[in-house]
Design a protein around this motif. Sequence first.
Motif, mmCIF file in Angstrom:
data_model
loop_
_atom_site.group_PDB
_atom_site.id
_atom_site.type_symbol
_atom_site.label_atom_id
_atom_site.label_comp_id
_atom_site.label_asym_id
_atom_site.label_seq_id
_atom_site.Cartn_x
_atom_site.Cartn_y
_atom_site.Cartn_z
ATOM 1 N N GLN A 33 0.829 -1.205 0.000
ATOM 2 C CA GLN A 33 0.000 0.000 0.000
ATOM 3 C C GLN A 33 0.870 1.263 0.000
ATOM 4 O O GLN A 33 0.542 2.253 -0.666
ATOM 5 N N PHE A 36 2.207 1.743 -3.523
ATOM 6 C CA PHE A 36 1.164 2.286 -4.402
ATOM 7 C C PHE A 36 0.934 3.774 -4.127
ATOM 8 O O PHE A 36 0.748 4.565 -5.056
ATOM 9 N N PHE A 37 0.965 4.178 -2.856
ATOM 10 C CA PHE A 37 0.775 5.586 -2.518
ATOM 11 C C PHE A 37 1.934 6.430 -3.049
ATOM 12 O O PHE A 37 1.727 7.515 -3.612
ATOM 13 N N LEU A 40 1.556 6.755 -6.721
ATOM 14 C CA LEU A 40 0.468 7.687 -7.028
ATOM 15 C C LEU A 40 0.958 9.128 -6.935
ATOM 16 O O LEU A 40 0.665 9.961 -7.800
ATOM 17 N N PHE A 48 -2.906 3.481 -9.960
ATOM 18 C CA PHE A 48 -2.413 3.075 -8.645
ATOM 19 C C PHE A 48 -3.505 3.151 -7.582
ATOM 20 O O PHE A 48 -3.465 2.424 -6.593
ATOM 21 N N VAL A 49 -4.475 4.014 -7.779
ATOM 22 C CA VAL A 49 -5.636 4.042 -6.878
ATOM 23 C C VAL A 49 -6.430 2.755 -7.045
ATOM 24 O O VAL A 49 -6.826 2.117 -6.061
ATOM 25 N N SER A 52 -4.531 -0.091 -5.564
ATOM 26 C CA SER A 52 -4.573 0.009 -4.114
ATOM 27 C C SER A 52 -5.903 -0.515 -3.571
ATOM 28 O O SER A 52 -5.938 -1.212 -2.542
ATOM 29 N N SER A 55 -5.864 -4.282 -3.928
ATOM 30 C CA SER A 55 -4.957 -4.822 -2.916
ATOM 31 C C SER A 55 -5.597 -4.782 -1.524
ATOM 32 O O SER A 55 -5.468 -5.729 -0.742
ATOM 33 N N ALA A 56 -6.283 -3.687 -1.221
ATOM 34 C CA ALA A 56 -6.949 -3.578 0.082
ATOM 35 C C ALA A 56 -8.057 -4.618 0.213
ATOM 36 O O ALA A 56 -8.239 -5.210 1.289
ATOM 37 N N TRP A 59 -6.379 -7.903 0.855
ATOM 38 C CA TRP A 59 -5.841 -7.880 2.207
ATOM 39 C C TRP A 59 -6.948 -8.172 3.218
ATOM 40 O O TRP A 59 -6.786 -8.996 4.113
#
Length: 160
Positions: A33, A36-37, A40, A48-49, A52, A55-56, A59
């Motif tokens: 994360q 990715f931030f 971004l 990338f948002v 993310s 991915s979240a 997770w």
Amino acid sequence: MVSFMEDLWSSIFTPGPTPTLLIATNVSFAALQLVFFALLLATYSLHFVALSIISAGLWYSINWFAAEVRLAQLAQEAEKKKEKDQEDDTRARGASVGSDTETEVLASKKQNKSEAVATGSASRLQPTELDSKRRPSTGGDGSGYGSTDSEWEKVDDTRS
């Protein structure tokens, strides 16, 4: 750090979610994360948002699944303990009352099961109304033998 890596390696071969494996998973997703931030901020790309968010979601689902597996394991352990306690109670009552031994109880259960199987199979072997009706013959010699030789003989007889 070395003991964590050893624990992580051994947790891979241990069934179920181990605390070491969950820690490693959570740290890895947190690092992903952060990457990715940072990407971004560096590129201002909305990709990338989206990555993310995906991915979240993964997770969260991994942690949810690990919690469900843990609950199932605890329920299984509680059930095993309950069965063991019931066996101990049954043995204690059987020894004090002087009733059936464990072998006699198992033999009676086996006999009851075999009687149930015999009754069930006997009911399936009974002829039904559909079985008693025969399909009408489609002609021919009526022997039921599906030889093509007799058909060729019929063809030869009609030509001569």
